[in-house]
Design an enzyme around this catalytic site. Structure first.
Site, PDB file in Angstrom:
ATOM      1  N   ASP A   1      20.634  18.529  -1.816  1.00  0.00           N
ATOM      2  CA  ASP A   1      19.779  19.583  -2.374  1.00  0.00           C
ATOM      3  C   ASP A   1      20.191  20.953  -1.862  1.00  0.00           C
ATOM      4  O   ASP A   1      20.838  21.081  -0.819  1.00  0.00           O
ATOM      5  CB  ASP A   1      18.299  19.326  -2.021  1.00  0.00           C
TER       6      ASP A   1
ATOM      7  N   GLU B   1      16.572  17.922   2.021  1.00  0.00           N
ATOM      8  CA  GLU B   1      16.698  18.377   3.409  1.00  0.00           C
ATOM      9  C   GLU B   1      16.067  19.753   3.578  1.00  0.00           C
ATOM     10  O   GLU B   1      15.424  20.037   4.589  1.00  0.00           O
ATOM     11  CB  GLU B   1      18.171  18.436   3.824  1.00  0.00           C
TER      12      GLU B   1
HETATM   13 ZN   LIG Z   1      21.932  22.298   4.970  1.00  0.00          ZN
END
Ligand SMILES: [Zn+2]
Length: 416
Positions: free
Chosen positions: A87, A182
């Protein structure tokens, strides 16, 4: 194998991956937070399979796992893992990324055609100034680039390609994982550490070449909630206690020159009010609390308790309540029990001919959470710079060096 072969591979992969929009979304209740991340995750599964990793698969939570079989004939070699997140930050658009390759960078200002202020200047960026002669990739100026962390994804994929092609450097069994979300801090909450089955792992999500990070902040969040007394404003005389004003008084008592993100650096921690839910009846100030020493979190929380308690004394009829939640812990303390994890990483960086740069992350990583979950996971560089911004860039040669560090590290573990 000539280095240029892998270099082409890591660059080619990187340019493809960044063109897929994979922004995560903190407001989304789903797992993963955005379905578009699955497009890249599924692409990685098919590419891993094409490279010969027969067990490559994605689970319900969006986590991809796969195995590179060992080639040493030694059954007892430790299993290690490498991870990167797919992401990109929701802070800036990742839709329609147009990567631009600036070959053999000559030290000039880099013009980003779609940016309002279209210049990435080495005068303002010492890291970029040091990259003369290297190949630099930027976005076009209207989006982030997504080197955070598609540089890491490309590096891990290029290393897999290196291991799966004969002759390959010696390595034991290697587990690979690609994860979503994340950037919003929850991508690995459902990571099955047992199923992954590695002794330790490394995220490829760090910045400058040679960087190795085995320390993060320890983090809590804290809600400081003021209770006032609401009445109809026309009948409030002598009765109303406005919680908005109590909270404002409290916030104004916070120190101006210390203890905040904007006044601290290096090893200093902070308390940071980052959200307020306000009404006359009740106003809640949300803080994030950060320090490299876990025990200092409680000291900072006590400071806020004391300040808030003093504040309500000046507002008769008001009261205050506190709620503290643990976010993540400095991985240093757990990594200290597995000294080989950091020692071999340092050796792998040096073996690639690089200066080892050890730094502390003033934040958390997937590795902080995984380390807490029992999988020691420090962070290696992937070459990303100026992440979460229009000026994000990466050096192709740095990504290539990261591939070499990963390959070295697997070889060191194979002999461990
Ligand atoms: Zn990162």
């Amino acid at each position: 194998m000539p280095a240029t072969t892998t270099q082409t591979s890591v660059l080619e992969r990187f340019l493809r991956y960044v063109q897929l929009d994979t922004a995560s979304d903190p407001a989304s209740p789903t797992t993963p937070s955005t379905a578009k991340q699955l497009v890249l995750l599924d692409l990685l599964v098919s590419e891993l399979k094409a490279l010969g990793l027969a067990d490559a698969a994605r689970d319900e939570a969006g986590i991809v796992m796969a195995t590179v079989p060992g080639n040493t004939g030694r059954s007892g070699a430790p299993v290690i893992g490498f991870l990167a997140h797919v992401d990109t930050s929701p802070e800036l658009s990742g839709a329609g990324v147009k990567p631009i390759l600036h070959r053999e960078y000559d030290g000039r200002d880099l013009v980003l055609p779609d940016a309002p202020n279209p210049v990435l200047s080495p005068k303002e960026d010492a890291d970029l100034a040091a990259k003369r002669g290297e190949d630099i990739v930027t976005a076009s100026g209207s989006t982030l680039l997504g080197a955070d962390d598609k540089a890491g994804v490309a590096v891990v994929m290029a290393a897999v390609e290196r291991w799966m092609r004969a002759p390959s450097p010696p390595h034991g069994t290697i587990r690979i994982a690609f994860t979503p979300d994340e950037e919003i801090g929850r991508g690995v909450r459902q990571f099955d550490v047992r199923r992954f089955g590695a002794r330790c792992a490394y995220t490829l999500d760090g910045a400058g070449v040679g960087t190795f990070e085995a320390e993060t902040f320890s983090a809590d969040s804290m809600a400081v909630t003021f209770q006032g007394r609401n009445t109809h404003p026309g009948f409030a005389h002598g009765v109303m206690v406005n919680a908005v004003k109590v909270a404002a008084d409290f916030v104004s008592r916070l120190p101006r020159n210390t203890l905040s993100p904007e006044t601290t650096q290096d090893v200093e921690g902070f308390v940071h009010p980052n959200d307020v839910k306000a009404s006359v009846d009740r106003t809640s100030v949300h803080f994030i609390i950060r320090d490299f020493e876990t025990r200092e979190l409680a000291v900072k929380e006590d400071f806020l308790r004391k300040l808030a308690t003093e504040t309500v004394k000046d507002w008769p009829g008001s009261s205050v309540a506190f709620e503290v939640k643990e976010s993540y812990r400095n991985m240093r303390d757990a990594l200290a029990q597995h000294p080989q994890v950091a020692a071999l990483a340092r050796e792998a960086v040096r073996k690639a001919g690089l200066n080892l740069v050890e730094s502390r992350i003033r934040g958390g990583t997937d590795g902080s959470i995984l380390t807490e979950m029992g999988l020691p996971t420090p962070n290696l560089f992937s070459g990303q710079h100026r992440f979460h911004s229009r000026l994000e860039w990466v050096s192709v040669q740095d990504m290539e060096k990261a591939v070499q560090v990963v390959v070295n590290l697997a070889e060191l573990w194979a002999g461990a």
